[in-house]
Enzyme design. Structure first.
Site, PDB file in Angstrom:
ATOM      1  N   VAL A 108     -10.642  -0.779  17.841  1.00 59.06           N
ATOM      2  CA  VAL A 108      -9.724  -1.811  16.488  1.00 59.06           C
ATOM      3  C   VAL A 108     -10.731  -1.781  15.479  1.00 59.06           C
ATOM      4  O   VAL A 108     -11.599  -2.420  15.454  1.00 59.06           O
ATOM      5  CB  VAL A 108      -9.567  -3.131  17.172  1.00 59.06           C
ATOM      6  CG1 VAL A 108      -8.803  -4.080  16.013  1.00 59.06           C
ATOM      7  CG2 VAL A 108      -8.599  -3.091  18.409  1.00 59.06           C
ATOM      8  N   ASP A 109     -10.576  -0.997  14.571  1.00 52.06           N
ATOM      9  CA  ASP A 109     -11.089  -1.186  13.248  1.00 52.06           C
ATOM     10  C   ASP A 109     -12.412  -0.225  13.151  1.00 52.06           C
ATOM     11  O   ASP A 109     -13.485  -0.973  12.611  1.00 52.06           O
ATOM     12  CB  ASP A 109     -10.959  -2.407  12.431  1.00 52.06           C
ATOM     13  CG  ASP A 109      -9.604  -2.952  12.263  1.00 52.06           C
ATOM     14  OD1 ASP A 109      -8.877  -2.069  11.948  1.00 52.06           O
ATOM     15  OD2 ASP A 109      -9.636  -4.115  12.373  1.00 52.06           O
TER      16      ASP A 109
ATOM     17  N   ASN B  22       0.838  -1.315  -0.002  1.00 50.98           N
ATOM     18  CA  ASN B  22       0.121  -0.005   0.073  1.00 50.98           C
ATOM     19  C   ASN B  22       0.833   1.257   0.045  1.00 50.98           C
ATOM     20  O   ASN B  22       0.590   2.162  -0.490  1.00 50.98           O
ATOM     21  CB  ASN B  22      -0.783  -0.016   1.153  1.00 50.98           C
ATOM     22  CG  ASN B  22      -2.054  -1.031   1.105  1.00 50.98           C
ATOM     23  OD1 ASN B  22      -3.131  -0.313   0.225  1.00 50.98           O
ATOM     24  ND2 ASN B  22      -2.292  -2.289   1.489  1.00 50.98           N
TER      25      ASN B  22
ATOM     26  N   LEU C  36      -2.856   1.523  18.379  1.00 49.41           N
ATOM     27  CA  LEU C  36      -2.617   2.838  18.988  1.00 49.41           C
ATOM     28  C   LEU C  36      -3.430   3.163  19.998  1.00 49.41           C
ATOM     29  O   LEU C  36      -4.561   3.295  19.883  1.00 49.41           O
ATOM     30  CB  LEU C  36      -2.758   3.850  17.577  1.00 49.41           C
ATOM     31  CG  LEU C  36      -1.607   3.805  16.465  1.00 49.41           C
ATOM     32  CD1 LEU C  36      -2.191   4.695  15.464  1.00 49.41           C
ATOM     33  CD2 LEU C  36      -0.265   4.288  16.853  1.00 49.41           C
TER      34      LEU C  36
ATOM     35  N   ASN D 264      -7.000   4.281   8.060  1.00 52.19           N
ATOM     36  CA  ASN D 264      -6.371   2.922   8.221  1.00 52.19           C
ATOM     37  C   ASN D 264      -7.108   2.352   6.873  1.00 52.19           C
ATOM     38  O   ASN D 264      -8.042   2.781   6.513  1.00 52.19           O
ATOM     39  CB  ASN D 264      -6.900   2.336   9.704  1.00 52.19           C
ATOM     40  CG  ASN D 264      -6.343   0.983   9.390  1.00 52.19           C
ATOM     41  OD1 ASN D 264      -5.120   0.694   8.938  1.00 52.19           O
ATOM     42  ND2 ASN D 264      -6.986   0.108   9.948  1.00 52.19           N
TER      43      ASN D 264
ATOM     44  N   ASP E  43     -10.249   5.611  15.323  1.00 50.39           N
ATOM     45  CA  ASP E  43     -10.541   6.126  16.658  1.00 50.39           C
ATOM     46  C   ASP E  43      -9.740   5.262  17.886  1.00 50.39           C
ATOM     47  O   ASP E  43      -8.834   4.363  17.596  1.00 50.39           O
ATOM     48  CB  ASP E  43     -12.046   6.033  16.671  1.00 50.39           C
ATOM     49  CG  ASP E  43     -12.754   4.879  16.809  1.00 50.39           C
ATOM     50  OD1 ASP E  43     -12.099   3.678  16.808  1.00 50.39           O
ATOM     51  OD2 ASP E  43     -14.087   4.790  16.725  1.00 50.39           O
TER      52      ASP E  43
ATOM     53  N   MET F  95       0.979  -3.089  12.402  1.00 54.52           N
ATOM     54  CA  MET F  95       0.514  -4.104  13.224  1.00 54.52           C
ATOM     55  C   MET F  95       0.640  -3.693  14.684  1.00 54.52           C
ATOM     56  O   MET F  95       0.842  -4.852  15.604  1.00 54.52           O
ATOM     57  CB  MET F  95       1.476  -5.513  12.979  1.00 54.52           C
ATOM     58  CG  MET F  95       1.128  -5.941  11.451  1.00 54.52           C
ATOM     59  SD  MET F  95      -0.523  -6.137  11.000  1.00 54.52           S
ATOM     60  CE  MET F  95      -1.254  -7.631  12.061  1.00 54.52           C
TER      61      MET F  95
ATOM     62  N   HIS G  30      -8.341  -1.495   5.689  1.00 50.12           N
ATOM     63  CA  HIS G  30      -8.575  -3.021   6.427  1.00 50.12           C
ATOM     64  C   HIS G  30      -9.136  -3.732   5.288  1.00 50.12           C
ATOM     65  O   HIS G  30     -10.008  -3.448   4.390  1.00 50.12           O
ATOM     66  CB  HIS G  30      -9.630  -2.721   7.310  1.00 50.12           C
ATOM     67  CG  HIS G  30      -9.918  -3.954   8.122  1.00 50.12           C
ATOM     68  ND1 HIS G  30      -9.147  -4.658   9.068  1.00 50.12           N
ATOM     69  CD2 HIS G  30     -10.837  -4.822   8.016  1.00 50.12           C
ATOM     70  CE1 HIS G  30      -9.397  -5.776   9.497  1.00 50.12           C
ATOM     71  NE2 HIS G  30     -10.775  -5.994   9.175  1.00 50.12           N
TER      72      HIS G  30
ATOM     73  N   GLU H   2      -7.284  -2.484  -2.814  1.00 52.18           N
ATOM     74  CA  GLU H   2      -6.680  -1.812  -1.608  1.00 52.18           C
ATOM     75  C   GLU H   2      -5.971  -0.618  -2.118  1.00 52.18           C
ATOM     76  O   GLU H   2      -5.921   0.543  -1.808  1.00 52.18           O
ATOM     77  CB  GLU H   2      -5.795  -2.262  -0.468  1.00 52.18           C
ATOM     78  CG  GLU H   2      -6.449  -3.445   0.249  1.00 52.18           C
ATOM     79  CD  GLU H   2      -5.731  -4.028   1.471  1.00 52.18           C
ATOM     80  OE1 GLU H   2      -6.228  -3.988   2.308  1.00 52.18           O
ATOM     81  OE2 GLU H   2      -4.438  -4.181   1.041  1.00 52.18           O
TER      82      GLU H   2
END
Ligand code: GRF
Length: 201
Positions: free
Chosen positions: A146-147, A16, A95, A109, A143, A92, A111, A176
């Protein structure tokens, strides 16, 4: 409209990142990659960045006293480099709220699933195990979860009979690369509003 000043966080292959580097080089995307940071020394993404003449550093989480201490270090590296938007590209690590607050509404992000389906690790394997016929790609604001952040864009990818993680993953990755660049281009053109402010209380 405005040149995006990007910091890209990586841990692995960096395909990416490569798509973004290529889009910047070919002027399809009005952005400067100020800094690439990997938490893993062996990440091939570092070589991709350096080959494109972009600063790339390792910031290892090993030996750091806490998640917050690590994230504080990341924040100061990114700020010192003049980063405005943080792009997670296969980073990976989760945050902490400290990082998310420091770049409030400016962390993206990607996914490999249609969130909220299949968050977390091994999204391709989760999709195959569930037998879904369609999966896809999501770009979202980050945020504290997680995802879980507000969705910016999604694109569907069909699951074909006989697909395994490698064959499905190849098609998901190709999507992606297109979608991340498209979203960043829209962002640079002022076409993407920031995530709405978190609700009080
Ligand atoms: C991608 O599938 C992305 O959706 C996920 O991590 C993977 C990174 O791939 N967050 P690459 O390192 O960009 O090739």
């Amino acid at each position: 409209m405005a040149t995006l000043e990007l910091g890209v966080l990586v841990s692995g292959n960096g395909s990416n990142l490569q798509a973004i580097l290529d889009a910047v080089r070919s002027k399809q995307l009005d952005a400067r990659i100020r800094l690439v940071v990997s938490n893993r020394e062996q990440a091939y993404a570092l070589e991709r960045a350096r080959a494109a003449g972009v600063s790339a550093v390792v910031c290892s989480h090993r030996g750091m006293p806490s998640r917050e201490a690590y994230d504080e270090k990341l924040v100061s590296m990114l700020r010192d480099a003049g980063v405005e938007y943080v792009v997670l590209a296969g980073f990976m690590r989760i945050l902490s709220p400290l990082f998310v607050r420091a770049f409030q509404g400016r962390v993206l992000n990607i996914h490999p699933a249609l969130l909220p389906s299949f968050p977390g690790v091994n999204a391709l394997g989760q999709a195959l195990a569930h037998g879904v016929k369609v999966t896809g790609v999501t770009v979202h604001w980050v945020d504290d979860g997680v995802d879980t952040g507000p969705i910016i864009a999604q694109r569907a990818v069909p699951v074909l009979p006989g697909d395994d993680e490698a064959s499905l993953g190849a098609r998901v990755h190709a999507v992606e690369h297109e979608l991340y660049v498209e979203v960043l281009r829209d962002l640079s053109e002022g076409q993407i509003p920031g995530p709405s402010a978190p609700k009080a209380g």
